[in-house]
Design a protein around this motif. Structure first.
Motif, PDB file in Angstrom:
ATOM      1  N   GLY A  67       0.789  -1.227   0.000  1.00 59.37           N
ATOM      2  CA  GLY A  67       0.000   0.000   0.000  1.00 59.37           C
ATOM      3  C   GLY A  67       0.817   1.269   0.000  1.00 59.37           C
ATOM      4  N   SER A  68       2.134   1.167   0.082  1.00 54.03           N
ATOM      5  CA  SER A  68       2.975   2.357   0.110  1.00 54.03           C
ATOM      6  C   SER A  68       2.928   3.076  -1.240  1.00 54.03           C
ATOM      7  CB  SER A  68       4.420   1.975   0.438  1.00 54.03           C
ATOM      8  OG  SER A  68       5.284   3.086   0.283  1.00 54.03           O
ATOM      9  N   THR A  69       2.889   4.392  -1.179  1.00 57.98           N
ATOM     10  CA  THR A  69       2.895   5.209  -2.402  1.00 57.98           C
ATOM     11  C   THR A  69       4.197   5.987  -2.559  1.00 57.98           C
ATOM     12  OG1 THR A  69       1.795   7.033  -1.235  1.00 57.98           O
ATOM     13  CG2 THR A  69       0.384   5.441  -2.395  1.00 57.98           C
ATOM     14  N   THR A  70       5.192   5.669  -1.726  1.00 63.80           N
ATOM     15  CA  THR A  70       6.471   6.355  -1.808  1.00 63.80           C
ATOM     16  C   THR A  70       7.175   5.977  -3.107  1.00 63.80           C
ATOM     17  OG1 THR A  70       6.692   6.299   0.590  1.00 63.80           O
ATOM     18  CG2 THR A  70       8.687   6.733  -0.677  1.00 63.80           C
ATOM     19  N   LEU A 105      19.386  12.492  -8.833  1.00 61.08           N
ATOM     20  CA  LEU A 105      18.148  12.970  -9.431  1.00 61.08           C
ATOM     21  C   LEU A 105      18.160  12.623 -10.918  1.00 61.08           C
ATOM     22  CD1 LEU A 105      15.558  14.917  -9.146  1.00 61.08           C
ATOM     23  CD2 LEU A 105      17.070  16.694 -10.053  1.00 61.08           C
ATOM     24  N   CYS A 106      17.061  12.065 -11.415  1.00 56.09           N
ATOM     25  CA  CYS A 106      16.919  11.870 -12.859  1.00 56.09           C
ATOM     26  C   CYS A 106      16.696  13.236 -13.502  1.00 56.09           C
ATOM     27  CB  CYS A 106      15.723  10.982 -13.184  1.00 56.09           C
ATOM     28  SG  CYS A 106      15.798   9.315 -12.509  1.00 56.09           S
ATOM     29  N   LEU A 107      17.401  13.501 -14.568  1.00 56.92           N
ATOM     30  CA  LEU A 107      17.254  14.772 -15.294  1.00 56.92           C
ATOM     31  C   LEU A 107      17.218  14.427 -16.781  1.00 56.92           C
ATOM     32  CD1 LEU A 107      17.015  17.739 -14.404  1.00 56.92           C
ATOM     33  CD2 LEU A 107      19.447  18.005 -14.847  1.00 56.92           C
ATOM     34  N   ASP A 108      16.116  13.861 -17.214  1.00 53.20           N
ATOM     35  CA  ASP A 108      16.022  13.246 -18.534  1.00 53.20           C
ATOM     36  C   ASP A 108      15.636  14.241 -19.618  1.00 53.20           C
ATOM     37  OD1 ASP A 108      16.639  10.874 -17.333  1.00 53.20           O
ATOM     38  OD2 ASP A 108      14.581  10.137 -17.268  1.00 53.20           O
ATOM     39  N   LYS A 165      27.012  17.560  -1.937  1.00 52.45           N
ATOM     40  CA  LYS A 165      26.718  17.405  -0.512  1.00 52.45           C
ATOM     41  C   LYS A 165      26.066  18.659   0.057  1.00 52.45           C
ATOM     42  CE  LYS A 165      28.721  13.344  -0.156  1.00 52.45           C
ATOM     43  NZ  LYS A 165      27.947  12.118   0.116  1.00 52.45           N
ATOM     44  N   SER A 166      26.392  19.809  -0.516  1.00 53.34           N
ATOM     45  CA  SER A 166      25.848  21.076  -0.014  1.00 53.34           C
ATOM     46  C   SER A 166      24.446  21.369  -0.530  1.00 53.34           C
ATOM     47  CB  SER A 166      26.779  22.229  -0.409  1.00 53.34           C
ATOM     48  OG  SER A 166      26.936  22.286  -1.823  1.00 53.34           O
ATOM     49  N   THR A 167      23.994  20.602  -1.539  1.00 61.45           N
ATOM     50  CA  THR A 167      22.648  20.825  -2.079  1.00 61.45           C
ATOM     51  C   THR A 167      21.620  20.291  -1.101  1.00 61.45           C
ATOM     52  OG1 THR A 167      23.480  20.595  -4.329  1.00 61.45           O
ATOM     53  CG2 THR A 167      21.102  20.378  -4.012  1.00 61.45           C
ATOM     54  N   PRO A 168      20.647  21.120  -0.670  1.00 66.03           N
ATOM     55  CA  PRO A 168      19.638  20.633   0.280  1.00 66.03           C
ATOM     56  C   PRO A 168      18.915  19.409  -0.282  1.00 66.03           C
ATOM     57  CG  PRO A 168      19.499  23.017   0.016  1.00 66.03           C
ATOM     58  CD  PRO A 168      20.446  22.525  -1.028  1.00 66.03           C
ATOM     59  N   ALA A 169      18.670  18.441   0.605  1.00 64.14           N
ATOM     60  CA  ALA A 169      17.946  17.237   0.195  1.00 64.14           C
ATOM     61  C   ALA A 169      16.549  17.612  -0.291  1.00 64.14           C
ATOM     62  CB  ALA A 169      17.850  16.253   1.362  1.00 64.14           C
ATOM     63  N   LEU A 170      16.095  16.948  -1.327  1.00 65.82           N
ATOM     64  CA  LEU A 170      14.774  17.237  -1.881  1.00 65.82           C
ATOM     65  C   LEU A 170      13.706  16.598  -1.003  1.00 65.82           C
ATOM     66  CD1 LEU A 170      15.527  16.637  -5.659  1.00 65.82           C
ATOM     67  CD2 LEU A 170      15.130  18.819  -4.545  1.00 65.82           C
ATOM     68  N   THR A 171      12.949  17.424  -0.330  1.00 67.99           N
ATOM     69  CA  THR A 171      11.869  16.912   0.519  1.00 67.99           C
ATOM     70  C   THR A 171      10.518  17.044  -0.183  1.00 67.99           C
ATOM     71  OG1 THR A 171      11.681  19.082   1.581  1.00 67.99           O
ATOM     72  CG2 THR A 171      13.099  17.449   2.646  1.00 67.99           C
ATOM     73  N   PHE A 172      10.553  17.340  -1.494  1.00 67.87           N
ATOM     74  CA  PHE A 172       9.339  17.486  -2.284  1.00 67.87           C
ATOM     75  C   PHE A 172       9.619  16.899  -3.652  1.00 67.87           C
ATOM     76  CE2 PHE A 172      12.021  21.182  -2.573  1.00 67.87           C
ATOM     77  CZ  PHE A 172      12.129  21.405  -3.933  1.00 67.87           C
ATOM     78  N   ALA A 173       8.576  16.595  -4.383  1.00 68.30           N
ATOM     79  CA  ALA A 173       8.738  16.033  -5.722  1.00 68.30           C
ATOM     80  C   ALA A 173       8.836  17.173  -6.726  1.00 68.30           C
ATOM     81  CB  ALA A 173       7.570  15.116  -6.062  1.00 68.30           C
ATOM     82  N   LEU A 174       9.947  17.251  -7.443  1.00 71.40           N
ATOM     83  CA  LEU A 174      10.080  18.278  -8.469  1.00 71.40           C
ATOM     84  C   LEU A 174       9.090  18.045  -9.599  1.00 71.40           C
ATOM     85  CD1 LEU A 174      13.939  18.796  -8.738  1.00 71.40           C
ATOM     86  CD2 LEU A 174      12.248  20.530  -8.159  1.00 71.40           C
ATOM     87  N   LEU A 229      14.137  19.416 -19.736  1.00 75.25           N
ATOM     88  CA  LEU A 229      14.626  18.291 -18.948  1.00 75.25           C
ATOM     89  C   LEU A 229      13.594  17.974 -17.874  1.00 75.25           C
ATOM     90  CD1 LEU A 229      18.376  19.362 -18.466  1.00 75.25           C
ATOM     91  CD2 LEU A 229      17.415  17.879 -20.229  1.00 75.25           C
ATOM     92  N   TRP A 230      13.443  16.690 -17.557  1.00 73.04           N
ATOM     93  CA  TRP A 230      12.403  16.262 -16.615  1.00 73.04           C
ATOM     94  C   TRP A 230      13.077  15.780 -15.325  1.00 73.04           C
ATOM     95  CZ3 TRP A 230       7.198  16.640 -17.791  1.00 73.04           C
ATOM     96  CH2 TRP A 230       6.307  16.075 -16.872  1.00 73.04           C
ATOM     97  N   PRO A 231      12.963  16.569 -14.221  1.00 70.53           N
ATOM     98  CA  PRO A 231      13.603  16.190 -12.954  1.00 70.53           C
ATOM     99  C   PRO A 231      12.688  15.305 -12.108  1.00 70.53           C
ATOM    100  CG  PRO A 231      12.714  18.414 -12.804  1.00 70.53           C
ATOM    101  CD  PRO A 231      12.337  17.897 -14.167  1.00 70.53           C
ATOM    102  N   TRP A 232      13.108  14.093 -11.812  1.00 68.23           N
ATOM    103  CA  TRP A 232      12.268  13.154 -11.062  1.00 68.23           C
ATOM    104  C   TRP A 232      13.142  12.078 -10.415  1.00 68.23           C
ATOM    105  CZ3 TRP A 232      11.494   7.845 -12.513  1.00 68.23           C
ATOM    106  CH2 TRP A 232      12.163   7.468 -13.680  1.00 68.23           C
TER     107      TRP A 232
END
Length: 366
Positions: A67-70, A105-108, A165-174, A229-232
């Motif tokens: 049931g996880s949607t992560t 990060l995927c950047l397609d 390492k200095s880039t803030p972790a993505l806590t949201f979906a781009l 480019l598609w960031p995901w």
């Protein structure tokens, strides 16, 4: 047990009724899906919550709870599958700056097609980018993202950004996962301060792509240009299974994210064979995704043709293998945006001739 994940089977009831009406293989007008209809009628069908293909795969591999949607960390997983990430270095305390411990990060590269009042996401494979074209574009775009990470070309249509390492972790979906958004309307990047550096970088990249010599040459040749480019798929490699599952002996599938997810669980991963062949192993997982893109794009002719191929190459021999005892338990998972289904059928079910075959409409979305 053999588990099949087959996306693209779920449609609204009326659509399935229309798609399967008159679906015949030859002039005899016999039903074209006798094996699959038999499996549907004799197995136990369970409705599940909606999920994507990758979510279903993560649950089957034990990388996500039921049931996880992560979403899966697609960039890290495909980097693992394609040899760009070395997991052996992840536990080496002498070299803490390892790729396995990094965020990716995927950047397609994609082509957004103007369609009436919207921009539609084309299948990246339709770009048919060459390695030289992809590398030339990436070299030009790398400085635009240099403050955020290092751009890496895995394949012409699969690019990863190794975040600093200095880039803030993505806590949201781009952006939503690209495989789930092909043939659909493109969505804007999220608003807010946290996403501002990404919006700026993507906008800069779009302007550069608009006048890039590679794109100008492609347009002159009648080929679609890369216009964004598609960031995901951000994140790092999973380190611990979240769902205790029996160890799988093998995984077959052509999706590199799926292959990476299998490798992450130390499951041997191979490309899917063109048709079912008797397996000499137990507890295997297979992803058959040829129906997915036709279903998303509404290409009903292609969908019907692929369904007929699945009947001949997979469902019919699988039913025969159940009857002969080559496999004792078949589990088919059909993920979908509106609903998902799991079909369980064991060897003795295959011989229950008094149970009627079921039409494909039993898989209709609510």
């Amino acid at each position: 047990m053999l588990t099949l994940i087959v996306p693209g089977l779920i449609w609204p009831y009326q659509a399935l009724l229309d798609l399967t009406r008159g679906l015949t293989r030859d002039l005899t007008h016999q039903p074209a899906l006798p094996a699959f209809s038999t499996l549907l009628g004799r197995g136990k069908l369970t409705r599940l919550p909606p999920c994507t293909t990758h979510q279903a795969l993560a649950q089957a591999l034990g990388l996500a709870a039921p049931g996880s949607t992560t979403p899966l960390p697609a960039a890290a997983l495909r980097g693992l599958a394609l040899g760009a990430i070395n997991t052996h270095a992840a536990t080496d305390v002498a070299t803490p700056d390892t790729t396995a411990a990094d965020d990716w990060l995927c950047l397609d590269p994609v082509h957004l097609r103007v369609e009436q009042t919207r921009l539609r996401v084309d299948d990246p494979q339709l770009l048919a980018l060459s390695v030289a074209e992809a590398e030339a574009l990436a070299v030009s775009l790398a400085p635009t993202f240099a403050a955020l990470g290092t751009l890496q070309v895995l394949t012409p249509t699969a690019w990863n950004l190794r975040l600093h390492k200095s880039t803030p972790a993505l806590t949201f979906a781009l952006a939503p996962p690209l495989p789930d958004h092909i043939a659909r309307a493109a969505m804007p990047l999220p608003a807010g301060v946290a996403a501002a550096p990404w919006r700026h970088a993507i906008n800069e990249a779009n302007m550069l792509l608009h006048t890039h010599p590679i794109n100008l040459a492609r347009e002159a040749a009648g080929q679609p240009p890369v216009n964004t480019l598609w960031p995901w798929g951000s994140g790092r490699l999973p380190t611990v299974a979240t769902n205790a599952m029996p160890p799988l002996a093998a995984f077959w599938g052509n999706d590199v994210v799926a292959q990476g997810a299998a490798c992450c669980r130390n499951v041997p991963a191979k490309a899917a064979p063109p048709r079912y062949e008797k397996l000499a192993i137990n507890n295997a997982l297979m992803l058959l995704d040829k129906l997915e893109l036709p279903a998303r794009s509404g290409d009903t002719d292609a969908w019907r043709a692929e369904l007929l191929e699945l009947e001949t190459d997979w469902f019919a021999p699988l039913l025969e293998s159940l009857r002969r005892g080559h496999i004792n338990h078949l589990r088919l998972i059909a993920p979908g945006d509106a609903a998902s289904f799991a079909l369980n059928i064991r060897r003795h079910h295959a011989w229950q001739f008094w149970r009627s075959a079921a039409p494909l409409t039993v898989l209709a979305a609510p």
